[in-house]
Scaffold this motif. Structure first.
Motif, PDB file in Angstrom:
ATOM      1  N   LEU A 305      50.329  28.428  16.070  1.00  0.00           N
ATOM      2  CA  LEU A 305      49.846  29.270  17.163  1.00  0.00           C
ATOM      3  C   LEU A 305      51.017  29.929  17.885  1.00  0.00           C
ATOM      4  N   ARG A 308      52.496  32.871  16.237  1.00  0.00           N
ATOM      5  CA  ARG A 308      51.625  34.043  16.290  1.00  0.00           C
ATOM      6  C   ARG A 308      51.531  34.624  17.689  1.00  0.00           C
ATOM      7  N   VAL A 329      43.103  32.804  24.693  1.00  0.00           N
ATOM      8  CA  VAL A 329      42.889  34.044  23.953  1.00  0.00           C
ATOM      9  C   VAL A 329      41.761  34.815  24.622  1.00  0.00           C
ATOM     10  N   LEU A 335      36.440  34.963  18.800  1.00  0.00           N
ATOM     11  CA  LEU A 335      37.375  34.433  17.807  1.00  0.00           C
ATOM     12  C   LEU A 335      36.752  33.235  17.087  1.00  0.00           C
ATOM     13  N   LEU A 339      36.054  32.919  13.075  1.00  0.00           N
ATOM     14  CA  LEU A 339      36.525  31.812  12.243  1.00  0.00           C
ATOM     15  C   LEU A 339      35.360  31.137  11.512  1.00  0.00           C
ATOM     16  N   ILE A 374      43.003  33.225  11.850  1.00  0.00           N
ATOM     17  CA  ILE A 374      43.574  33.829  13.059  1.00  0.00           C
ATOM     18  C   ILE A 374      44.380  35.075  12.708  1.00  0.00           C
ATOM     19  N   TRP A 377      42.037  37.875  12.237  1.00  0.00           N
ATOM     20  CA  TRP A 377      41.529  38.304  13.545  1.00  0.00           C
ATOM     21  C   TRP A 377      42.547  39.202  14.248  1.00  0.00           C
ATOM     22  N   GLN A 378      43.814  38.799  14.241  1.00  0.00           N
ATOM     23  CA  GLN A 378      44.831  39.592  14.913  1.00  0.00           C
ATOM     24  C   GLN A 378      45.055  40.939  14.226  1.00  0.00           C
TER      25      GLN A 378
END
Length: 381
Positions: A305, A308, A329, A335, A339, A374, A377-378
């Protein structure tokens, strides 16, 4: 980790069918169903359908077996343990049994589950909030606000919102020095962190079956050391009165002191053997072994984490964390939903935090899957 330890964790993973298709990472909320737990629930229902008297003849057999398993897990005597409906009910009973002086102060901190503070207020106690600096040991923060009117220190062993883990031995030492009781909500630690009431100096402990102990919802646990159980159980029923088929209506029967006196009626009978199966799975794998695996996985999550650029809310120091990892977040539920679409189960709170709770049955592939989700997602944002 030794080969036998790896084999025990592999057996634990194999007992959870969901893990064949999903990376389940929220055992601190509700554990996935393990096959032995399912089997015990099915067996109870089948026997109920075929011959209800089979259960009637052994109401207290499953009850006693569960009590014994939980007592062994937390270093208590079976007589010091009661089965309850949930952790909140156990919390209220614990405060009653501790018999703290009316008007005395209970110290809590940001880890303390709210029921502990509310129950203290309901029982006529004062509640003082201790605020700990990020790099401050909790015991120092508590020591600074302790005074002669302080009767109890009430904490969650592992905090549900940020995963902070207390050093119970340090807190117990403070309590012993200042003449206070140590009351611990262990819902986020039993099963994933070694706990021993005698060794750790815990006077009262509450927990639940449905999280790290792999059991069903509807079962909670209360444990109060005999020497600390100075209060009197308020309620009474035929279970606590230990009656058979002969009793007097105009006389109050003798009720056991301590935890045993809080069990006034039947527990959730269909769930008792299932909860026992969950604890046995944990104990077969070994809590120390589970803790080692979780320490490794949590470290990977925290590091991943941070790389990122995400704000990790869980302490950076390994000694102050356990199985709960939280990070901040925007749009956390979205999010978590993303996931889930990628086969990874975590939890997103509307307040803007996501929780990731790896258990001993999880592995590095599960963490890789989380971090890849993740990344996707980003990139999408």
């Amino acid at each position: 980790m030794t080969d036998p330890e790896r084999e025990r964790l592999a057996a634990l993973r194999a007992a959870v069918p969901l893990l064949a298709t999903r990376a389940y990472l929220f055992s601190g909320g509700i554990a996935p169903l393990a096959e032995p737990v399912r089997a015990e629930m099915a067996t109870w229902v089948d026997r109920w359908a075929g011959d209800p008297l089979t259960h009637r003849a052994d109401y207290f057999g499953d009850w006693g077996r569960l009590r014994t398993e939980f007592a062994a897990l937390v270093g208590a005597a079976p007589a010091e343990v009661a089965i309850t409906e949930n952790t909140s009910r156990a919390t209220n009973l614990a405060l009653r049994l501790l018999g703290l002086p009316a008007g005395s102060t209970v110290l809590v901190d940001d880890t303390t589950y709210p029921t502990m503070a509310w129950a203290a207020l309901r029982h006529g106690l004062r509640v003082r909030l201790v605020r700990r600096a990020p790099d401050e040991a909790a015991v120092d923060a508590f020591a600074a606000l302790t005074d002669p009117g302080t009767s109890c220190l009430a904490v969650s062993h592992v905090a549900a919102l940020d995963g902070y883990r207390h050093d119970l031995a340090d807190l117990a030492g403070l309590c012993a020095d200042r003449g206070m009781r140590l009351f611990v909500d262990a819902a986020q630690s039993t099963g994933v962190v070694p706990v021993d009431m005698a060794r750790d100096g815990i006077d009262a402990l509450v927990s639940t079956a449905m999280k790290w102990l792999l059991g069903p919802p509807g079962i909670g646990f209360l444990a109060v050391r005999e020497a600390a159980a100075t209060g009197t159980p308020l309620d009474v029923g035929y279970v606590s009165a230990r009656i058979a088929d002969s009793y007097q209506l105009t006389e109050l029967p003798p009720v056991p002191s301590g935890a045993a006196g809080t069990e006034v009626g039947l527990a959730a009978l269909p769930l008792l053997a299932a909860a026992t199966a969950g604890i046995r799975l944990v104990r077969a794998a070994g809590v120390d072994t589970i803790a080692d695996r979780v320490t490794h996985l949590v470290g990977r999550v925290v590091d991943g984490l941070a790389r990122r650029g995400l704000t990790v809310l869980t302490p950076a120091q390994p000694r102050w964390r356990a199985g709960v990892v939280a990070f901040a977040v925007d749009d956390a539920p979205a999010l978590a939903g993303h996931l889930r679409e990628h086969g990874v189960d975590v939890w997103g709170y509307p307040s803007g935090r996501v929780r990731v709770d790896p258990h001993g049955f999880n592995d590095d592939d599960d963490i890789d899957r989380l971090l890849e989700g993740i990344d996707a997602w980003q990139t999408r944002r």
